[in-house]
Design an enzyme around this catalytic site. Structure first.
Site, mmCIF file in Angstrom:
data_model
loop_
_atom_site.group_PDB
_atom_site.id
_atom_site.type_symbol
_atom_site.label_atom_id
_atom_site.label_comp_id
_atom_site.label_asym_id
_atom_site.label_seq_id
_atom_site.Cartn_x
_atom_site.Cartn_y
_atom_site.Cartn_z
ATOM 1 N N ASN A 39 24.842 39.759 50.600
ATOM 2 C CA ASN A 39 26.274 39.661 50.351
ATOM 3 C C ASN A 39 26.612 38.253 49.890
ATOM 4 O OD1 ASN A 39 29.092 38.869 51.304
ATOM 5 N ND2 ASN A 39 29.180 41.087 51.570
ATOM 6 N N ALA A 40 27.239 38.112 48.727
ATOM 7 C CA ALA A 40 27.495 36.797 48.143
ATOM 8 C C ALA A 40 28.396 35.938 49.031
ATOM 9 C CB ALA A 40 28.113 36.947 46.759
ATOM 10 N N CYS A 80 37.851 40.162 37.118
ATOM 11 C CA CYS A 80 38.147 41.332 36.277
ATOM 12 C C CYS A 80 39.282 42.148 36.880
ATOM 13 C CB CYS A 80 36.898 42.183 36.083
ATOM 14 S SG CYS A 80 36.208 42.857 37.602
ATOM 15 N N PHE A 83 26.818 37.944 42.721
ATOM 16 C CA PHE A 83 27.229 39.261 42.214
ATOM 17 C C PHE A 83 26.504 39.512 40.885
ATOM 18 C CE2 PHE A 83 30.797 37.239 44.418
ATOM 19 C CZ PHE A 83 31.060 38.141 45.433
ATOM 20 N N ASP A 105 30.898 36.167 39.704
ATOM 21 C CA ASP A 105 31.378 37.292 38.895
ATOM 22 C C ASP A 105 31.573 38.509 39.797
ATOM 23 O OD1 ASP A 105 32.117 38.871 36.754
ATOM 24 O OD2 ASP A 105 30.050 39.298 36.139
#
Length: 392
Positions: free
Chosen positions: A275-276, A336, A227, A296
């Site tokens: 895509n992670a 987050c 990300f 992240d």
């Protein structure tokens, strides 16, 4: 002085305000103020009519009142000069960060300016308003910011999903300046280019700057940055790591990582547009291992009702990453999501470590930088969590 419209709150609402939380939801509003003015300032009283202070009133938002001051209308006048003084105080607090040309100048409730967020990128500013009261005043605030910062451009970035919650329209436009709104700012030795009218969020993720730099200090060997967005972690890691693979799903952002790496001479940074989740799963299955991994992801839990699903996604990411770490490897894992508290996030990471059968050391517990302060009593302002973990 003319009297202000009055909002009466329940006993629960009054106790909440007096304990330090500056919000009152509409369910705790027992008597709405008589006003149709967008973002009106109202007097707030408890069930017995005892004064609590003055607040911004939102006509449609579930969050009806945002407290501005505990002083009454006869003690403190809330006008344009009041808000400008608050802005000046917020700017003065950033004096502890000399030389930073990319930072948050105003951080909403934590700077006693509820719903107002201002970021600086060189000579450009972005203004984001997530309350009706600040939305109604953003033109005035933009003028005040230009006068006090010398900024050449101020961009309104009112395109966040939080505007939907407040029943406010989304928009992106220039409040000051003309033409392009592309600027340069720095994170340590690295230079980044941002388009304040077109890039995500307000241009970049300034709340992670200090975490980018700390990861760069600790990271070694082969690194994987998931990300990556514009490469904040990746470029910081490149200073001490032999190689860095930055994974980013958005094609435009992935291209920006490459250009940022080239501009900074970080030849050891490679970019994968993907895509992670899929990339980590593939690396796990292939047995590919790294010395340093950064996770992240974007906010996976915007609302409380989505927390269980978000936790499963966080667990999957951290489990795969821990499996892909070499012995004594460093994992920097972040969240987050404001609805996931620090304890819940750390418990998830430890559960993932147990499932991966990897003993771990917690090296550091971190959050956002000094330009993103936390307001005591309002947990939502401590939304960013970062754990620096060594997998044994």
């Amino acid at each position: 002085m003319p009297s202000l419209p009055t909002a009466r709150v329940s006993l629960k609402g009054a106790k909440t305000l007096r304990r330090g939380t500056p919000w009152v939801y509409r369910t705790e509003l027992t008597e709405a103020p008589s006003t149709d003015t967008p973002g009106a300032v109202v007097a707030v009283v408890d069930p017995q009519g005892n004064p609590i202070g003055q607040a911004l009133y939102a006509r449609r938002s579930p969050l009806a009142l945002r407290l501005l001051t505990r002083k009454g209308p006869n003690e403190e006048k809330v006008d344009d000069a009041f808000f400008i003084r608050r802005v000046e105080a917020a700017l003065a607090r950033r004096a502890v960060l000399p030389g930073r040309d990319g930072l948050r100048l105003v951080h909403g409730e934590a700077d006693l300016l509820p719903g107002l967020f201002v970021d600086r990128y060189g000579q450009g500013l972005t203004v984001q308003t997530l309350s009706e009261g600040m939305d109604a005043r953003k033109e005035m605030l933009a003028r005040a910011l230009v006068e006090r910062t010398g900024a050449s451009h101020v961009v309104c970035r009112d395109d966040a999903s939080g505007r939907d919650f407040e029943s406010l329209p989304r928009e992106v436009r220039l409040l000051h300046g003309e033409g392009s709104a592309r600027f340069t700012y720095h994170e340590g030795d690295n230079r980044f280019d941002v388009d304040l009218l077109g890039d995500m969020k307000t241009g970049a993720f300034l709340d992670q700057v200090d975490n980018h730099l700390r990861a760069g200090e600790l990271g070694r060997g082969e690194a994987l940055d998931c990300f990556s967005y514009h490469g904040g972690f990746a470029l910081a890691l490149a200073k001490h790591c032999t190689s860095v693979l930055a994974v980013e799903q958005d094609a435009k952002a992935a291209s920006r990582i490459q250009s940022n790496a080239e501009a900074n001479g970080r030849a050891n940074v490679k970019v994968e547009n993907g895509n992670a989740f899929d990339v980590l799963r593939r690396f796990d299955q292939e047995g590919r291992r790294f010395d340093t991994i950064v996770l992240d992801p974007p906010g996976l839990a915007k609302r409380r009702e989505g927390l269980a699903t978000a936790l499963r996604a966080y667990h999957e990411l951290n489990l795969r990453a821990l499996r892909c770490l070499k012995p004594d490897g460093l994992l920097v894992t972040c969240s987050c999501s404001g609805k996931l508290d620090r304890q819940g996030f750390e418990s998830m990471v430890l559960d993932a470590a147990a499932d991966a059968k990897r003993p771990v050391q917690i090296l550091e517990r971190r959050g956002a930088g000094l330009d993103h302060p936390v307001l005591a009593g309002l947990a939502e302002t401590e939304y960013l969590k970062a754990l620096y973990v060594r997998a044994l």
